[in-house]
Motif scaffolding. Structure first.
Motif, PDB file in Angstrom:
ATOM      1  N   GLY A 193       0.805  -1.213   0.000  1.00 24.57           N
ATOM      2  CA  GLY A 193       0.000   0.000   0.000  1.00 24.57           C
ATOM      3  C   GLY A 193       0.840   1.265   0.000  1.00 24.57           C
ATOM      4  N   ASN A 194       0.408   2.230   0.796  1.00 25.19           N
ATOM      5  CA  ASN A 194       1.103   3.527   0.859  1.00 25.19           C
ATOM      6  C   ASN A 194       2.163   3.578   1.954  1.00 25.19           C
ATOM      7  OD1 ASN A 194      -0.539   4.561  -1.205  1.00 25.19           O
ATOM      8  ND2 ASN A 194      -2.172   5.015   0.269  1.00 25.19           N
ATOM      9  N   LYS A 195       2.355   2.455   2.644  1.00 26.20           N
ATOM     10  CA  LYS A 195       3.317   2.439   3.744  1.00 26.20           C
ATOM     11  C   LYS A 195       4.741   2.332   3.211  1.00 26.20           C
ATOM     12  CE  LYS A 195       0.119   0.209   6.978  1.00 26.20           C
ATOM     13  NZ  LYS A 195      -0.119  -0.972   7.845  1.00 26.20           N
ATOM     14  N   SER A 196       5.654   2.977   3.917  1.00 28.08           N
ATOM     15  CA  SER A 196       7.069   2.931   3.537  1.00 28.08           C
ATOM     16  C   SER A 196       7.813   1.972   4.453  1.00 28.08           C
ATOM     17  CB  SER A 196       7.683   4.328   3.623  1.00 28.08           C
ATOM     18  OG  SER A 196       7.568   4.839   4.946  1.00 28.08           O
ATOM     19  N   GLY A 197       9.027   1.634   4.071  1.00 29.89           N
ATOM     20  CA  GLY A 197       9.849   0.741   4.884  1.00 29.89           C
ATOM     21  C   GLY A 197       9.539  -0.723   4.641  1.00 29.89           C
ATOM     22  N   ASN A 198      10.119  -1.572   5.487  1.00 32.55           N
ATOM     23  CA  ASN A 198       9.957  -3.024   5.354  1.00 32.55           C
ATOM     24  C   ASN A 198       8.942  -3.553   6.358  1.00 32.55           C
ATOM     25  OD1 ASN A 198      11.982  -2.937   3.418  1.00 32.55           O
ATOM     26  ND2 ASN A 198      13.604  -3.377   4.898  1.00 32.55           N
ATOM     27  N   ILE A 199       8.408  -4.734   6.065  1.00 32.03           N
ATOM     28  CA  ILE A 199       7.458  -5.356   6.989  1.00 32.03           C
ATOM     29  C   ILE A 199       8.196  -5.773   8.257  1.00 32.03           C
ATOM     30  CG2 ILE A 199       5.971  -6.172   5.122  1.00 32.03           C
ATOM     31  CD1 ILE A 199       7.166  -8.940   5.457  1.00 32.03           C
ATOM     32  N   SER A 200       7.461  -5.901   9.346  1.00 35.07           N
ATOM     33  CA  SER A 200       8.072  -6.264  10.627  1.00 35.07           C
ATOM     34  C   SER A 200       8.447  -7.744  10.648  1.00 35.07           C
ATOM     35  CB  SER A 200       7.099  -5.975  11.770  1.00 35.07           C
ATOM     36  OG  SER A 200       5.982  -6.862  11.692  1.00 35.07           O
ATOM     37  N   ILE A 201       9.271  -8.108  11.618  1.00 37.48           N
ATOM     38  CA  ILE A 201       9.667  -9.510  11.786  1.00 37.48           C
ATOM     39  C   ILE A 201       8.440 -10.390  12.015  1.00 37.48           C
ATOM     40  CG2 ILE A 201      10.895 -11.129  13.270  1.00 37.48           C
ATOM     41  CD1 ILE A 201      12.777  -9.574  11.595  1.00 37.48           C
ATOM     42  N   ASN A 202       7.512  -9.913  12.825  1.00 36.60           N
ATOM     43  CA  ASN A 202       6.324 -10.715  13.133  1.00 36.60           C
ATOM     44  C   ASN A 202       5.418 -10.877  11.920  1.00 36.60           C
ATOM     45  OD1 ASN A 202       7.259 -10.957  15.715  1.00 36.60           O
ATOM     46  ND2 ASN A 202       5.865  -9.483  16.609  1.00 36.60           N
ATOM     47  N   THR A 203       5.328  -9.836  11.094  1.00 32.70           N
ATOM     48  CA  THR A 203       4.546  -9.945   9.853  1.00 32.70           C
ATOM     49  C   THR A 203       5.208 -10.944   8.913  1.00 32.70           C
ATOM     50  OG1 THR A 203       3.773  -7.663  10.057  1.00 32.70           O
ATOM     51  CG2 THR A 203       3.625  -8.687   7.880  1.00 32.70           C
ATOM     52  N   ALA A 204       6.547 -10.867   8.819  1.00 34.23           N
ATOM     53  CA  ALA A 204       7.280 -11.826   7.984  1.00 34.23           C
ATOM     54  C   ALA A 204       7.067 -13.252   8.483  1.00 34.23           C
ATOM     55  CB  ALA A 204       8.774 -11.483   7.979  1.00 34.23           C
ATOM     56  N   ALA A 205       7.027 -13.419   9.804  1.00 37.77           N
ATOM     57  CA  ALA A 205       6.791 -14.744  10.393  1.00 37.77           C
ATOM     58  C   ALA A 205       5.409 -15.268  10.024  1.00 37.77           C
ATOM     59  CB  ALA A 205       6.946 -14.677  11.909  1.00 37.77           C
ATOM     60  N   THR A 206       4.411 -14.378  10.068  1.00 35.90           N
ATOM     61  CA  THR A 206       3.047 -14.766   9.691  1.00 35.90           C
ATOM     62  C   THR A 206       2.981 -15.169   8.227  1.00 35.90           C
ATOM     63  OG1 THR A 206       2.086 -13.273  11.335  1.00 35.90           O
ATOM     64  CG2 THR A 206       0.657 -13.971   9.528  1.00 35.90           C
ATOM     65  N   TYR A 207       3.591 -14.362   7.351  1.00 38.33           N
ATOM     66  CA  TYR A 207       3.584 -14.654   5.915  1.00 38.33           C
ATOM     67  C   TYR A 207       4.289 -15.983   5.612  1.00 38.33           C
ATOM     68  CZ  TYR A 207       2.022  -9.842   5.002  1.00 38.33           C
ATOM     69  OH  TYR A 207       1.308  -8.676   4.959  1.00 38.33           O
ATOM     70  N   PHE A 208       5.403 -16.223   6.295  1.00 33.87           N
ATOM     71  CA  PHE A 208       6.150 -17.457   6.022  1.00 33.87           C
ATOM     72  C   PHE A 208       5.364 -18.676   6.509  1.00 33.87           C
ATOM     73  CE2 PHE A 208       9.814 -20.431   6.482  1.00 33.87           C
ATOM     74  CZ  PHE A 208      10.263 -20.357   5.172  1.00 33.87           C
ATOM     75  N   SER A 209       4.623 -18.524   7.603  1.00 31.70           N
ATOM     76  CA  SER A 209       3.776 -19.619   8.089  1.00 31.70           C
ATOM     77  C   SER A 209       2.683 -19.949   7.069  1.00 31.70           C
ATOM     78  CB  SER A 209       3.137 -19.244   9.424  1.00 31.70           C
ATOM     79  OG  SER A 209       4.116 -19.103  10.433  1.00 31.70           O
ATOM     80  N   ILE A 210       2.134 -18.913   6.441  1.00 28.03           N
ATOM     81  CA  ILE A 210       1.114 -19.116   5.407  1.00 28.03           C
ATOM     82  C   ILE A 210       1.735 -19.804   4.194  1.00 28.03           C
ATOM     83  CG2 ILE A 210      -0.400 -17.912   3.781  1.00 28.03           C
ATOM     84  CD1 ILE A 210      -0.864 -15.822   5.988  1.00 28.03           C
ATOM     85  N   PHE A 211       2.937 -19.388   3.825  1.00 26.25           N
ATOM     86  CA  PHE A 211       3.666 -20.029   2.728  1.00 26.25           C
ATOM     87  C   PHE A 211       3.891 -21.512   3.021  1.00 26.25           C
ATOM     88  CE2 PHE A 211       8.062 -21.147   1.239  1.00 26.25           C
ATOM     89  CZ  PHE A 211       7.770 -21.255  -0.109  1.00 26.25           C
ATOM     90  N   LYS A 212       4.270 -21.828   4.262  1.00 22.92           N
ATOM     91  CA  LYS A 212       4.469 -23.223   4.655  1.00 22.92           C
ATOM     92  C   LYS A 212       3.161 -24.009   4.594  1.00 22.92           C
ATOM     93  CE  LYS A 212       7.032 -24.374   8.129  1.00 22.92           C
ATOM     94  NZ  LYS A 212       7.591 -24.454   9.498  1.00 22.92           N
ATOM     95  N   ALA A 213       2.063 -23.355   4.946  1.00 22.98           N
ATOM     96  CA  ALA A 213       0.749 -24.011   4.860  1.00 22.98           C
ATOM     97  C   ALA A 213       0.424 -24.359   3.413  1.00 22.98           C
ATOM     98  CB  ALA A 213      -0.324 -23.103   5.445  1.00 22.98           C
ATOM     99  N   GLY A 214       0.803 -23.466   2.490  1.00 25.52           N
ATOM    100  CA  GLY A 214       0.610 -23.745   1.061  1.00 25.52           C
ATOM    101  C   GLY A 214       1.446 -24.921   0.590  1.00 25.52           C
ATOM    102  N   LEU A 215       2.689 -24.997   1.071  1.00 25.06           N
ATOM    103  CA  LEU A 215       3.563 -26.134   0.725  1.00 25.06           C
ATOM    104  C   LEU A 215       2.999 -27.439   1.278  1.00 25.06           C
ATOM    105  CD1 LEU A 215       7.146 -24.669   1.395  1.00 25.06           C
ATOM    106  CD2 LEU A 215       5.995 -24.969  -0.810  1.00 25.06           C
ATOM    107  N   LYS A 216       2.470 -27.378   2.504  1.00 22.53           N
ATOM    108  CA  LYS A 216       1.887 -28.569   3.132  1.00 22.53           C
ATOM    109  C   LYS A 216       0.709 -29.090   2.311  1.00 22.53           C
ATOM    110  CE  LYS A 216       1.380 -31.500   6.578  1.00 22.53           C
ATOM    111  NZ  LYS A 216       2.418 -32.445   7.010  1.00 22.53           N
ATOM    112  N   GLN A 217      -0.158 -28.172   1.874  1.00 15.20           N
ATOM    113  CA  GLN A 217      -1.321 -28.575   1.089  1.00 15.20           C
ATOM    114  C   GLN A 217      -0.894 -29.124  -0.269  1.00 15.20           C
ATOM    115  OE1 GLN A 217      -4.443 -28.488   2.443  1.00 15.20           O
ATOM    116  NE2 GLN A 217      -4.985 -29.729   0.662  1.00 15.20           N
ATOM    117  N   ALA A 218       0.164 -28.557  -0.838  1.00 14.42           N
ATOM    118  CA  ALA A 218       0.679 -29.050  -2.122  1.00 14.42           C
ATOM    119  C   ALA A 218       1.197 -30.477  -1.989  1.00 14.42           C
ATOM    120  CB  ALA A 218       1.779 -28.124  -2.630  1.00 14.42           C
ATOM    121  N   PHE A 219       1.806 -30.778  -0.848  1.00 18.13           N
ATOM    122  CA  PHE A 219       2.274 -32.148  -0.582  1.00 18.13           C
ATOM    123  C   PHE A 219       1.087 -33.098  -0.433  1.00 18.13           C
ATOM    124  CE2 PHE A 219       3.284 -35.310   2.779  1.00 18.13           C
ATOM    125  CZ  PHE A 219       4.168 -36.097   2.046  1.00 18.13           C
ATOM    126  N   VAL A 220       0.069 -32.655   0.291  1.00 23.74           N
ATOM    127  CA  VAL A 220      -1.138 -33.477   0.485  1.00 23.74           C
ATOM    128  C   VAL A 220      -1.817 -33.751  -0.858  1.00 23.74           C
ATOM    129  CG1 VAL A 220      -3.464 -33.508   1.498  1.00 23.74           C
ATOM    130  CG2 VAL A 220      -1.524 -32.699   2.846  1.00 23.74           C
TER     131      VAL A 220
END
Length: 420
Positions: A193-220
């Motif tokens: 959006g209109n925000k500047s800078g980088n995402i926080s560590i906790n936001t990155a952690a949330t996004y990576f967990s979602i990415f892992k969930a996608g990998l898990k479903q792809a394996f299933v």
């Protein structure tokens, strides 16, 4: 158990032209069983070759009518149609080579064992686009999820497209190295959006967990042969300070005027019940039930979709206002979170509270004050609707920190440990 074979036979045949004295060379395959059908089919394929000088075998009748009699073409020992013209003979040889190719394809398809068929399917799936698949499961899995969950899945899709550069990632490209590269990318990924800078560590952690969930479903679903989600580590979240209010501050806020009364009632209701903004916003009168002298909420959480049945205090019920029709909202016209921050800030400031307090802090307040008052963590966890008690332990740490500070409050002057 024996595997049934269709025994498809491929043959080169001639078909007479209606307008010229020539014959088309065709490839006929029979029986052919198409997907989803048990009825045998006859497949005809043209090879784009014609002949004008076929040699007919007078001993083999093809078709006889009252006015004419036709014969089958003569074939050599290898089954190739014979022609008088050298050019025609070359066309027949070409057609027979096509026939051999088709016969081999049918034979190999029938001789495939289950493992080979599975490998063939896996090779086909490996060429599919993971990002396209990720978008699809995001829609299928979260049709009824909360708005925040849907937004996070969409944001991860956007991150994957930026990471991929060309907008696609084939399943065959996904390995541990790629997942680690994406992990490092998230740690320095820009805000949306209109925000500047980088995402926080906790936001990155949330996004990576979602990415892992996608990998898990792809394996299933069989797109990945290895469960990479179990092999890779997540991003460690940083502990966040859970800002909360004291009982005195709650009383001060209750006495302080607010230009958005509905917001004030909802915020204090959250502090007395622990409900999230999204659950308060959608709460209907039909979900508030009286049980003797007690009032209870019977509702479905927007975030976890868990069905909750929890008691509320008399004060919490009073904040709901006058009872209305069952289908009506209890807190009608409660603004969305994006529109609530400014009036909330004015109210907090008017009460003399200088810390940054968001609407969600009232939920934190409920959890912290309950634990500080002696309610056990498992009860508080259930009241908050947490699916895992570890989530509630964050509030317990705040209480422990206060207890540690409390031990330093009482001090004795000139304390002597030995008898004088």
């Amino acid at each position: 158990m024996k595997r049934p074979l269709s025994n498809t036979k491929v043959t080169v045949k001639l078909r007479k032209s209606e307008y010229h004295n020539e014959w088309y060379l065709i490839i006929e395959s029979y029986p052919v069983f198409k997907a989803g059908s048990t009825k045998p089919a006859r497949v005809i394929e043209a090879v784009n070759r014609t002949v004008t000088t076929p040699i007919w075998d007078k001993t083999r009748t093809a078709r006889t009518t009252d006015t004419s009699k036709t014969f089958k073409p003569k074939r050599n020992d290898n089954g190739i149609i014979m022609c008088r013209s050298e050019i025609d003979q070359e066309s027949c040889l070409y057609a027979d080579n096509v026939r051999k190719l088709r016969q081999r394809e049918f034979d190999n398809a029938q001789l495939y064992n289950d493992k080979e068929a599975e490998l063939a399917e896996q090779n086909e799936r490996s060429q599919c686009d993971f990002i396209e698949y990720f978008e699809k499961i995001a829609v299928e899995r979260h049709k009824t999820s909360s708005k925040s969950i849907i937004i996070n899945w969409k944001r991860v899709t956007e991150m994957l497209k930026v990471f991929a550069k060309d907008g696609s990632i084939l399943f065959s490209q996904i390995d541990v190295k790629l997942t680690e590269d994406f992990r490092r990318f998230l740690l320095t990924a820009p805000c949306g959006g209109n925000k500047s800078g980088n995402i926080s560590i906790n936001t990155a952690a949330t996004y990576f967990s979602i990415f892992k969930a996608g990998l898990k479903q792809a394996f299933v679903d069989g797109y990945l042969t290895v469960d990479l989600s179990a092999k890779i580590k997540g991003i460690q979240e940083q502990e966040r300070r859970r800002e909360h209010l004291t009982v005195d501050e709650l009383n001060t806020l209750a006495r302080t005027e607010c230009d958005r009364l509905i917001m004030k009632r909802a915020a204090l209701f959250s502090a007395l019940t622990g409900l999230r903004h999204c659950d308060i916003q959608k709460l209907r009168w039909s979900e508030i039930q009286k049980d003797g002298d007690m009032y209870r909420l019977n509702f479905t959480q927007q975030k976890t979709k868990g069905v909750e049945y929890m008691p509320i205090s008399e004060q919490a019920y009073q904040l709901c206002g006058e009872p209305q029709a069952p289908e009506r909202l209890v807190f009608e016209d409660l603004p969305d979170p994006s529109w609530i921050s400014k009036p909330l800030e004015r109210w907090i400031k008017a009460a003399g509270i200088t810390r940054k307090i968001t609407f969600h802090c009232f939920r934190h307040t409920y959890a912290t004050l309950q634990l500080a008052g002696g309610t056990d963590i498992y009860t508080v966890s259930k009241m908050l609707g947490h699916t895992n008690v570890r989530t509630t332990q964050v509030y317990a740490k705040v209480v422990d920190e206060k207890k540690n500070k409390a031990t330093e409050i009482i001090k004795i002057d000139n304390l002597k440990t030995e008898e004088e």
